[in-house]
Write an enzyme that holds these catalytic residues in place. Structure first.
Site, PDB file in Angstrom:
ATOM      1  N   THR A   1       1.710  -4.340   4.285  1.00 57.31           N
ATOM      2  CA  THR A   1       1.567  -4.645   5.711  1.00 57.31           C
ATOM      3  C   THR A   1       1.008  -6.044   5.975  1.00 57.31           C
ATOM      4  O   THR A   1       1.180  -6.571   7.070  1.00 57.31           O
ATOM      5  CB  THR A   1       0.647  -3.608   6.399  1.00 57.31           C
ATOM      6  N   ASP A   2       0.321  -6.639   4.984  1.00 54.07           N
ATOM      7  CA  ASP A   2      -0.315  -7.936   5.239  1.00 54.07           C
ATOM      8  C   ASP A   2       0.686  -8.997   5.687  1.00 54.07           C
ATOM      9  O   ASP A   2       0.415  -9.777   6.603  1.00 54.07           O
ATOM     10  CB  ASP A   2      -1.039  -8.441   3.975  1.00 54.07           C
TER      11      ASP A   2
ATOM     12  N   SER B   1       1.642  -7.610  -0.954  1.00 59.72           N
ATOM     13  CA  SER B   1       2.524  -8.486  -0.173  1.00 59.72           C
ATOM     14  C   SER B   1       1.946  -9.885   0.033  1.00 59.72           C
ATOM     15  O   SER B   1       2.661 -10.787   0.470  1.00 59.72           O
ATOM     16  CB  SER B   1       2.885  -7.847   1.170  1.00 59.72           C
TER      17      SER B   1
ATOM     18  N   THR C   1       0.814  -1.213   0.000  1.00 62.67           N
ATOM     19  CA  THR C   1       0.000   0.000   0.000  1.00 62.67           C
ATOM     20  C   THR C   1       0.845   1.259   0.000  1.00 62.67           C
ATOM     21  O   THR C   1       0.425   2.292  -0.525  1.00 62.67           O
ATOM     22  CB  THR C   1      -0.943  -0.017   1.225  1.00 62.67           C
TER      23      THR C   1
HETATM   24  N1  ASP Z   1      -2.598  -5.656   0.695  1.00 58.43           N
HETATM   25  C1  ASP Z   1      -1.556  -4.698   1.028  1.00 58.43           C
HETATM   26  C2  ASP Z   1      -0.242  -5.439   1.040  1.00 58.43           C
HETATM   27  O1  ASP Z   1       0.030  -6.119   1.976  1.00 58.43           O
HETATM   28  C3  ASP Z   1      -1.865  -4.077   2.338  1.00 58.43           C
HETATM   29  C4  ASP Z   1      -0.882  -3.043   2.809  1.00 58.43           C
HETATM   30  O2  ASP Z   1       0.218  -2.887   2.326  1.00 58.43           O
HETATM   31  O3  ASP Z   1      -1.227  -2.336   3.779  1.00 58.43           O
HETATM   32  O4  ASP Z   1       0.512  -5.360   0.097  1.00 58.43           O
END
Ligand code: ASP
Length: 344
Positions: A114-115, A81, A35
Site C-alpha cells: 500500500t505504501d 513496495s 503486506t
Molecule cells: N510496507 C508495505 C508495502 O508497501 C505496506 C503495505 O503493503 O501495506 O509493501
C-alpha cells in the site's frame, strides 16, 4: 521479473515466464508483494515480513474466486513496495500490454504494497495501452493477523477486473469495498484498515459481494489516450522531490538540481516556500513542478511563486514526479509540460 519469496529484497532477476491463457474471460493476477503477502507472528499487525507469500498462497486464501472468473496467476516480483523501481514499472507495463493482446484475457489485478500503490497505479494509468480493466489492490494487515483484509480486497479486485463496467475507465484501485481512480487514489493512514482513499475526490464506486457499482468516470486522459510509450524505454528520467518546511535548506535544491533531470517541490499551502527557496528555484534551468504538501486542493499556474515552474494541478508530489518523468521522455519544454499537467 521474479524474485524468490524471502526477505523480499533479493536482486536476482529472471526472464518473465510466458503465460498461455486459453479460457475466455480470464483475469490475470500479477503479484508484486506488500503486506497482502506479509507473514508475521500470529495475530500481530506489525513486525511482519511483507512480500513473503507467493501468489498461489494469496489465491488459496480466497475460495470461490474461480466462480467470479477464471484466474491465472503470475509472481511478478515479491517486494516491500518501497523497493519498487522505475525499471519494475517499465517491465510491468510491458508485461500487461503484452498479455492484454490475448483475446481471452478480460482484465488484470495487480497485488501491491500500500505504501506506493498509488504511484504504480498512476504510472500504469499513463503508460498502459489497453482499455481492459487493470485493478490494484493490497492490504493493511498481514495474512497472519487476526482479521486480514487481503483476501476480501483480492476478491473484490477480481470482481472489478472481470466487470465490463470497468472497461475503459483507466487503472483502478480497489480497497475496503471502494473503487478508486488511479489518478486520485492515495494512502491516507499509516495503520488503519481503510488506509487507501482519494481525499476530496472520493471513490468512484463500491463493491458489495460480487456486485460492482460504478458511479463516476475519471475525466483526465489515461491509457490509450496518452502519448507515453515505454515499450522500448530502458530507464525513466530522474526526478527528485524536495519537501519544504520552515528553515528548509535551499542547498538541497541546488544539489538535487545537479543530480536530476527535473524537480518537484512539495511546497506549503498552495505550493509556497521561503524567499531562500525562491531565490534558488527561480535560477534553475531544469523543469520544476510546484506541488503542495497538503493532500487536498489545486495549484494553479497563475499562483506559482516562480514563473519558471509548472503547476502540479491537484497531483500530490509523488504523482507529479511520475508525470514529470514521463513528460521528460518526450520534451523539456516547460510550455509543453504545463499542457500535460492539465491533461493527465
Ligand atoms: N510496507 C508495505 C508495502 O508497501 C505496506 C503495505 O503493503 O501495506 O509493501
Amino acid at each position: 521479473m521474479t524474485q524468490a519469496p524471502g526477505d523480499g529484497r533479493e536482486e536476482e532477476e529472471t526472464q518473465m515466464p510466458e503465460m498461455n491463457v486459453e479460457r475466455a474471460g480470464t483475469v490475470v493476477i500479477l503479484a508484486t508483494g506488500g503486506t497482502i503477502a506479509g507473514v508475521g507472528e500470529a495475530g500481530r499487525t506489525i513486525g511482519y515480513r511483507p512480500g513473503a507469500l507467493t501468489v498461489e498462497d494469496l489465491l488459496g486464501a480466497v475460495p470461490g474466486l474461480q466462480e467470479v472468473a477464471p484466474v491465472q496467476a503470475l509472481q511478478f516480483c515479491n517486494l516491500n513496495s518501497d523497493d519498487i523501481t522505475g525499471e519494475i514499472w517499465l517491465e510491468l507495463t510491458r508485461t500487461i500490454n503484452r498479455l492484454a493482446e490475448n483475446p481471452h484475457v478480460a482484465g488484470f489485478v495487480v497485488t501491491h504494497g500500500t505504501d506506493t500503490l498509488e504511484e504504480t497505479a498512476y504510472f500504469l494509468n499513463l503508460t498502459l495501452k489497453t482499455a481492459k480493466p487493470v485493478v490494484l489492490t493490497g492490504s493493511m494487515r498481514p495474512s497472519t493477523s487476526f482479521s486480514p483484509d487481503g483476501p476480501m480486497n483480492l476478491y473484490q479486485a477480481v470482481c472489478v477486473a472481470a466487470s465490463p463496467q470497468a472497461v475503459g475507465k483507466g487503472v483502478l484501485a480497489v480497497f475496503s469495498d471502494h473503487i478508486y481512480a488511479a489518478r486520485s487514489v492515495t494512502k491516507t493512514s499509516t495503520y488503519h484498515v481503510m488506509a487507501i482513499s482519494a481525499g476530496e475526490m472520493g471513490s468512484i464506486g463500491i463493491v458489495r459481494d460480487r456486485e460492482v457499482y460504478l458511479y463516476e468516470t475519471p475525466a483526465k486522459r489515461h491509457t490509450l489516450d496518452t502519448p507515453f510509450d515505454v515499450s522500448t524505454l530502458e530507464r525513466l528520467p530522474r526526478v527528485s522531490v524536495i519537501y519544504f518546511a520552515v528553515d528548509a535548506d535551499p542547498a538541497l535544491l541546488r544539489w538535487a538540481a545537479e543530480h536530476a533531470d527535473g524537480l518537484v517541490i512539495a511546497g506549503a499551502g498552495a505550493g509556497e516556500y521561503s524567499q531562500a527557496f525562491k531565490e534558488v528555484i527561480s535560477t534553475l534551468t531544469i523543469p520544476v513542478v510546484a506541488s503542495s504538501r497538503i493532500d487536498d486542493g489545486v495549484i494553479t499556474q497563475d499562483s506559482v511563486l516562480c514563473a519558471n515552474t509548472i503547476a502540479a494541478d491537484n497531483l500530490p508530489a509523488q504523482k507529479a514526479a511520475i508525470l514529470l518523468r514521463l513528460a521528460l521522455t518526450l520534451t523539456t519544454d516547460p510550455a509543453a509540460i504545463r499542457a500535460m499537467f492539465s491533461l493527465y
